[in-house]
Design a protein around this motif. Structure first.
Motif, PDB file in Angstrom:
ATOM      1  N   LYS A 195       0.823  -1.207   0.000  1.00 19.68           N
ATOM      2  CA  LYS A 195       0.000   0.000   0.000  1.00 19.68           C
ATOM      3  C   LYS A 195       0.857   1.257   0.000  1.00 19.68           C
ATOM      4  N   ARG A 196       1.994   1.196   0.688  1.00 16.04           N
ATOM      5  CA  ARG A 196       2.802   2.418   0.851  1.00 16.04           C
ATOM      6  C   ARG A 196       4.298   2.126   0.691  1.00 16.04           C
ATOM      7  N   ASP A 197       4.639   1.237  -0.200  1.00 19.67           N
ATOM      8  CA  ASP A 197       6.051   0.881  -0.341  1.00 19.67           C
ATOM      9  C   ASP A 197       6.300   0.390  -1.756  1.00 19.67           C
ATOM     10  N   LYS A 395      -4.188   1.290  -4.777  1.00 20.71           N
ATOM     11  CA  LYS A 395      -3.008   1.772  -4.048  1.00 20.71           C
ATOM     12  C   LYS A 395      -1.751   1.716  -4.918  1.00 20.71           C
ATOM     13  N   TYR A 425      -5.805   9.092  -3.529  1.00 19.83           N
ATOM     14  CA  TYR A 425      -5.038   8.147  -2.702  1.00 19.83           C
ATOM     15  C   TYR A 425      -5.158   8.516  -1.224  1.00 19.83           C
ATOM     16  N   ASP A 430      -6.738   3.474   3.824  1.00 21.64           N
ATOM     17  CA  ASP A 430      -6.140   2.143   3.690  1.00 21.64           C
ATOM     18  C   ASP A 430      -6.999   1.173   2.885  1.00 21.64           C
ATOM     19  N   THR A 440       3.853  -2.149   4.182  1.00 21.21           N
ATOM     20  CA  THR A 440       5.238  -1.892   3.770  1.00 21.21           C
ATOM     21  C   THR A 440       6.028  -3.199   3.718  1.00 21.21           C
TER      22      THR A 440
END
Length: 584
Positions: A195-197, A395, A425, A430, A440
């Motif tokens: 999602k964030r990596d 994402k 985004y 989430d 991550t």
């Protein structure tokens, strides 16, 4: 020489080519099977016309012919039944949207995908979509390519880590090939897992594989972007409008995720055989399509038609065209949720593009009526809507911006797209359509060893306070025992006049010695020591072997100082505090 023994770049240059060929063949095979299924169900059984996108031979002069319109639910139900029978008989893992299954295999199954999933997924998905089911091409192509990548890794006896990379490269190359978006596909391979990596090790082979796959597929079906060429110009006055579009897209991305998994959950609890569930989902999708046939299959052609405002091409027996355009995002969300969430086989990326396009069309029409001079047409809103919506729902903001840019040749819209995608985004939080995504790399079992290394193995001697405490080989016993008593040590390191480390002298060996003796006669030679780059775990091991509360630090035989047990504890506590603060 075995492939696994080669260095990273050499190994993945070779494997990238192999995986690219696989992606190209997978996309080609699926594309042909899909068109065969469409001919059988949509064009012959129903007898309905269906638009194709400009990049696949479509035309903006499309005219809709309903044919035997009433047979739409029958077509989608039969497609769902056949798909369910194939999937749940031979490979239940192939149900649903294949991309998420591949992501799950990456994180939890060391990149392993059963070989039987490969043909099952591609056949079942072609039937689901070809019969009119609301689903996308990318899921089956991604799982097909990822599965073959996993099998190749096993045949070549590669490590679990290499198998994971091969699977991720397969995902990106497969999607990049079927959408004719090699750059976006390569980026997607590393971005879609989290999602964030981002997974940097995947990028290099993904670039090669996507380029090869795109070349093969394009050589057969042409290199024209899927949605043709957008030739409009960028107007900075529209930036606030794109920002609002991003916020709306982000909110509807949450609706997409909640609706999809809500319906998926209902079907999981439904007390009927799994083989029958896709039939039920397909039939409900078909009933919705009686109101709006635009939701059937991938809907790429309808995206082009709304982009160029060909409203006369739209059809509904009861809903006026402009109202239909506003309702289509919700109808497509529901249709996709029933087609795929029921256990049918197909992707959720392409429906996401359709939903985003019609969100953009609705917002664009609003601003066109309010500010006709600033918004002379809705095309840029349609394109940016696609980017913003799936940046939020999947994402994958970076890769989807690049992918849609490649699909529309709309480089000039990037500033507006970036703002809309970033806001979407942010607003979506989430929520993700790919539930196997993890936040991550730290959260992935694939990196468990990397991130769960004990603190003592991550800290180095050079991270601690080192004290210059020692005894010279020429010192007298009385002087050295006084040093030991002052510092509270039962031993001391011994050096010569040039600061070369010689060994250790112990208090017990000096107890019966004369005070005027020099310590050279009582020193233990060949004692263990550590270097500045040694870990604290190694330092503690040496202390235990030397039976002391300190260890000598030596570089190139020169004595640097001693690392004490207390210094190790201080460094440990300091690092632990930083970790806790970082995780608050």
């Amino acid at each position: 020489m075995r492939l696994s023994s080669l260095k990273y770049y050499e190994k993945w240059a070779i494997l990238g080519v192999v995986l690219g060929i696989v992606a190209g063949l997978a996309a080609t095979t699926f594309y042909l099977l899909l068109h065969l299924a469409e001919d059988l169900f949509i064009f012959h059984l129903i007898g309905m016309s269906y638009p194709r996108p400009l990049g696949e031979g479509g035309s903006l002069n499309f005219t809709f012919y309903p044919g035997r319109y009433y047979l739409i639910p029958l077509s989608t139900a039969i497609g769902g039944l056949i798909s369910g029978l194939i999937v749940y008989t031979f490979a239940p893992e192939a149900e649903g949207h294949g991309t998420d299954a591949a992501i799950k295999a990456y994180h939890y199954f060391q990149g392993k995908v059963k070989w039987v999933v490969i043909p099952v997924k591609i056949i079942a998905s072609a039937i689901t979509i070809g019969s009119g089911g609301s689903a996308g091409r990318e899921g089956p192509t991604a799982q097909f390519s990822a599965g073959v990548g996993s099998v190749i890794a096993d045949l070549l006896h590669l490590s679990p880590q290499d198998r994971r990379i091969a699977l991720a490269v397969g995902i990106g190359a497969g999607i990049g090939t079927i959408f004719k978006t090699p750059i976006g596909g390569a980026l997607l391979a590393g971005e879609i897992l989290y999602k964030r990596d981002f997974e940097p090790e995947v990028l290099y082979p993904a670039i090669i594989a996507s380029a090869i796959g795109y070349t093969i597929f394009g050589s057969i079906f042409g290199f024209t972007p899927v949605f043709g060429y957008y030739t409009g110009t960028f107007n900075p006055l529209r930036l606030p409008m794109y920002a609002l579009l991003g916020a709306i897209a982000g909110l509807l991305a949450i609706v997409y995720v909640k609706t999809f998994y809500g319906i998926h959950s209902i079907f999981k609890r439904l007390r009927v055989p799994n083989h029958i569930k896709p039939l039920i989902g397909g039939a409900i999708t078909g009933l919705i399509a009686l109101l709006a046939p635009e939701i059937l299959a991938t809907g790429y052609g309808w995206i082009n038609l709304v982009e160029y405002e060909k409203f006369n091409a739209f059809y509904s027996p009861v809903i006026p065209a402009l109202i239909l355009i506003v309702l289509l995002p919700i109808l497509k969300i529901i249709g996709t949720s029933f087609s795929v969430g029921s256990g049918g086989s197909g992707g959720v990326f392409a429906p996401g593009l359709f939903i985003g396009a019609y969100i953009g069309a609705s917002v664009g029409l609003l601003f066109h009526y309010l500010f006709p001079s600033i918004v002379p047409n809705i095309a840029p809103f349609v394109i940016i809507g696609m980017m913003a919506f799936f940046a939020a729902a999947g994402k994958v903001p970076i890769s989807v911006i690049i992918m849609v840019t490649e699909m529309t040749s709309s480089l000039q819209l990037l500033p507006g797209a970036m703002i809309a995608a970033a806001i979407a985004y942010l607003v979506s939080g989430d929520y993700t359509i790919y539930i196997s995504q993890l936040p991550t790399r730290r959260d992935s079992p694939a990196h468990k060893v990397e991130y769960e290394t004990p603190i003592m193995e991550s800290l180095r001697v050079k991270d601690c306070e080192i004290k210059d405490i020692k005894a010279l080989i020429t010192d007298k016993v009385s002087h050295v025992t006084d040093l030991m008593l002052n510092f509270g040590f039962m031993s001391l390191p011994v050096t010569d006049q040039n600061n070369n480390f010689l060994g250790i002298v112990y208090f017990k060996d000096l107890e019966k010695a004369k005070n005027d003796d020099i310590i050279a006669n009582y020193m233990t030679k060949g004692s263990l020591y550590v270097h500045l780059d040694s870990t604290l775990e190694q330092a503690l091991e040496v202390m235990a072997k030397n039976k002391s509360r300190w260890v000598a630090v030596v570089e190139k035989e020169k004595f640097i100082g001693i690392l004490t047990y207390d210094s190790i504890v201080e460094a440990y506590e300091r690092e632990l505090k930083q970790i806790k603060e970082a995780n608050k």
